[in-house]
Design a protein around this motif. Sequence first.
Motif, mmCIF file in Angstrom:
data_model
loop_
_atom_site.group_PDB
_atom_site.id
_atom_site.type_symbol
_atom_site.label_atom_id
_atom_site.label_comp_id
_atom_site.label_asym_id
_atom_site.label_seq_id
_atom_site.Cartn_x
_atom_site.Cartn_y
_atom_site.Cartn_z
ATOM 1 N N VAL A 1 3.649 -1.198 -5.613
ATOM 2 C CA VAL A 1 2.876 -0.368 -4.696
ATOM 3 C C VAL A 1 1.540 -0.070 -5.364
ATOM 4 N N ALA B 1 -1.881 0.722 -3.741
ATOM 5 C CA ALA B 1 -2.895 0.958 -2.709
ATOM 6 C C ALA B 1 -4.313 0.994 -3.271
ATOM 7 N N VAL C 1 -5.010 -10.834 1.547
ATOM 8 C CA VAL C 1 -4.619 -9.736 2.433
ATOM 9 C C VAL C 1 -4.235 -10.340 3.772
ATOM 10 N N THR D 1 0.811 -1.209 0.000
ATOM 11 C CA THR D 1 0.000 0.000 0.000
ATOM 12 C C THR D 1 0.851 1.269 0.000
ATOM 13 N N ARG D 2 2.124 1.132 0.255
ATOM 14 C CA ARG D 2 3.067 2.239 0.158
ATOM 15 C C ARG D 2 4.464 1.642 0.136
ATOM 16 N N VAL E 1 -5.637 -2.619 -4.000
ATOM 17 C CA VAL E 1 -5.914 -3.374 -2.778
ATOM 18 C C VAL E 1 -7.157 -2.828 -2.085
ATOM 19 N N LEU E 2 -7.253 -1.510 -1.998
ATOM 20 C CA LEU E 2 -8.401 -0.879 -1.339
ATOM 21 C C LEU E 2 -9.709 -1.250 -2.016
ATOM 22 N N PHE F 1 -5.155 3.439 2.809
ATOM 23 C CA PHE F 1 -5.380 2.187 3.520
ATOM 24 C C PHE F 1 -5.569 2.380 5.015
ATOM 25 N N GLU G 1 4.329 -2.028 6.451
ATOM 26 C CA GLU G 1 2.988 -1.748 5.952
ATOM 27 C C GLU G 1 2.377 -3.032 5.381
#
Length: 436
Positions: free
Chosen positions: A180, A182, A107, A16-17, A185-186, A340, A48
């Motif tokens: 990366v 985010a 996740v 996510t970062r 994934v979100l 996130f 993270e």
Amino acid sequence: MIDYRKTTVPVWALATRDVRVAPFGGEQRMTAGRLAELRTVLAALADEPVATLEAHPLPERLDRARGIPLDAVSPLAQHLSQLVTASARSSSSAATVAGEGLYRLVVPAKVAGAFGQGLVRPMMSKAVTGGFRGPLVDTTGRIVAGATFVPVGKAAAAGAAGGAGATAGVAVAGSAALTVAAPLVLMALAVGVSANADTKRREAIERITDLLEQLHEDRLEAEHSELDGCRDAIDKATAILLDQGKIGASLGLDSAVHAINSALGAADRRLARWRSALDRLPDGEAVDIATLAKPFPGIDDDGGEFRAHLELASLAIALKQRVNVLQAVEHAQNDPGNLFENFTRALKRDQQRLDDMESGIAEVLLRLSALELARPQGLRPVFTTGEVDRLMRATHRIHQLADAAPTNGRPSDVAIEIARDKDGSVVVFPALPAGN
């Protein structure tokens, strides 16, 4: 759902970062067991959340009705398409699924724990038959095949870009080839959790409908209709948010939330009465059915009012979980630079009340299932066969209440499966514990 007879599938590590993690890259092939070990390492050592994304061939038979469809221009579909397209240019394994495929996002548990223990849990029902169950086995349970996974390298990073507030790239120098992503994934997590909650809503609706047909209770029917009427506003708000739009007053979401909160308030009051009634029962003594039926009407029947109250509470909780996801996604999109963390924090806060309610209901059901039922009160020394049969049936039904008690175990890795068609559209299936 996933066919493990296929030989080689690509797998991405998604962060996510920017994070520094243990090596995860190159073209070294690995087994499913090795991939599980690497997930554990990534979860333990990364600062993270780090997820993994597997790309499998699309199964011939797939029940799309239990998922949430999104067209090719939706942010989730675009993020996934960009990731896969960029990866296909540099990875032969990724190129094999550059068109249609079944993608499985896992996740880590420490992220799942932030959602509240009750938001994602196993659903033992026909609605999820065929979900991910681990290595392929035959009818005897023997493992007959297993996939080989190939990590996708740094070239995949460019495919994660796109959308408001999107961040993309490769993790900091010296770390693994880590994409990366985010927004991807979100959005996948939001849709998967929403589909999970909607599956529970549909199951509760089916059970309530059956119960109310037996009870003929206008009061409960009205409560049920008001809750079920919230679905349209929630579905429209979900579609708008997943397209990164803004929710307006015309959707009616505010009135839907009011109805859901009112139902949760009624469930809270009923729960308090149930607890008080159990506290008043004499310790260590058998309880007569008539005495127990006063605070728990119809408890000795399959379709009693008490069970209808339980199902109404389950429906209100499932609807509230969908609203919680909507509010969390909206919160995250309003602050795109911090996607996130805001998402998980908002979900955890809102989920706590639902966890407490489900824990209270579980406590009541377990206490009821442990009760000993007394013989019917009467002057006759001998009871009829019908009275004995009723007592035995009631005892069996009450003891079975323990099976219906919600359980909040330790958070597990959460798996979300996404079917992608050749035109770029996707169907996101309910989020499930990854071990299922």
